[in-house]
Design a protein around this motif. Structure first.
Motif, mmCIF file in Angstrom:
data_model
loop_
_atom_site.group_PDB
_atom_site.id
_atom_site.type_symbol
_atom_site.label_atom_id
_atom_site.label_comp_id
_atom_site.label_asym_id
_atom_site.label_seq_id
_atom_site.Cartn_x
_atom_site.Cartn_y
_atom_site.Cartn_z
ATOM 1 N N SER A 17 0.819 -1.215 0.000
ATOM 2 C CA SER A 17 0.000 0.000 0.000
ATOM 3 C C SER A 17 0.851 1.262 0.000
ATOM 4 N N LEU A 18 2.169 1.130 0.198
ATOM 5 C CA LEU A 18 3.069 2.285 0.166
ATOM 6 C C LEU A 18 3.902 2.306 -1.118
ATOM 7 N N LYS A 34 1.585 7.195 5.353
ATOM 8 C CA LYS A 34 0.205 6.927 4.920
ATOM 9 C C LYS A 34 -0.599 8.229 4.851
ATOM 10 N N ALA A 35 -0.369 9.141 5.790
ATOM 11 C CA ALA A 35 -1.061 10.431 5.756
ATOM 12 C C ALA A 35 -0.619 11.231 4.531
ATOM 13 N N LYS A 36 0.684 11.233 4.250
ATOM 14 C CA LYS A 36 1.190 11.926 3.057
ATOM 15 C C LYS A 36 0.624 11.290 1.792
ATOM 16 N N GLN A 37 0.539 9.961 1.792
ATOM 17 C CA GLN A 37 0.007 9.254 0.642
ATOM 18 C C GLN A 37 -1.459 9.627 0.417
ATOM 19 N N ALA A 38 -2.218 9.717 1.489
ATOM 20 C CA ALA A 38 -3.633 10.108 1.373
ATOM 21 C C ALA A 38 -3.755 11.509 0.775
ATOM 22 N N GLU A 39 -2.894 12.411 1.217
ATOM 23 C CA GLU A 39 -2.902 13.778 0.688
ATOM 24 C C GLU A 39 -2.505 13.785 -0.786
ATOM 25 N N LEU A 62 -8.154 10.839 4.902
ATOM 26 C CA LEU A 62 -7.739 10.973 6.303
ATOM 27 C C LEU A 62 -8.619 10.151 7.238
ATOM 28 N N SER A 63 -9.860 9.950 6.849
ATOM 29 C CA SER A 63 -10.736 9.079 7.635
ATOM 30 C C SER A 63 -10.202 7.640 7.598
ATOM 31 N N LYS A 64 -9.805 7.182 6.408
ATOM 32 C CA LYS A 64 -9.204 5.854 6.290
ATOM 33 C C LYS A 64 -7.912 5.790 7.091
ATOM 34 N N PHE A 65 -7.135 6.866 7.057
ATOM 35 C CA PHE A 65 -5.886 6.927 7.815
ATOM 36 C C PHE A 65 -6.158 6.810 9.316
#
Length: 100
Positions: A17-18, A34-39, A62-65
């Motif tokens: 996932s990364l 993961k937060a950076k990836q979501a952004e 961010l909810s998924k994060f």
């Protein structure tokens, strides 16, 4: 995710996932990535669209994060309890063997 708690060698940890991000060395770093990836994903998917679209995608990512962060915290607690149980049992066995 259990790999962070069971695999000491970061090079042996795999996180599909990364994809495209560096391999994290600890759970905090993984969650930051993961937060950076979501952004990044939200910005990429809403490119050329209105700000509302970006905001909506950011909230979703961010909810998924946050769910992942909660899961990681709970997993960490579970593994810590399990390790403490193993340590306690080993200590009790060695004390019994010492007194026999």
């Amino acid at each position: 995710m259990r790999q962070f708690f069971t695999e000491d060698d970061p090079s042996k940890r795999t996180f599909p996932s990364l994809h495209g991000f560096r391999t994290p060395s600890n759970m905090d770093e993984y969650l930051k990535l993961k937060a950076k990836q979501a952004e990044y994903i939200a910005k990429k998917e809403s490119k050329g669209k209105c700000d509302t679209n970006l905001s909506s995608r950011m909230q979703h990512g961010l909810s998924k994060f946050r769910n992942l962060e909660d899961f990681a915290r709970d997993l960490s607690k579970e593994i810590s309890r399990h390790q403490m149980l193993i340590f306690k049992e080993a200590k009790e066995r060695s004390l019994r063997a010492y007194h026999e």
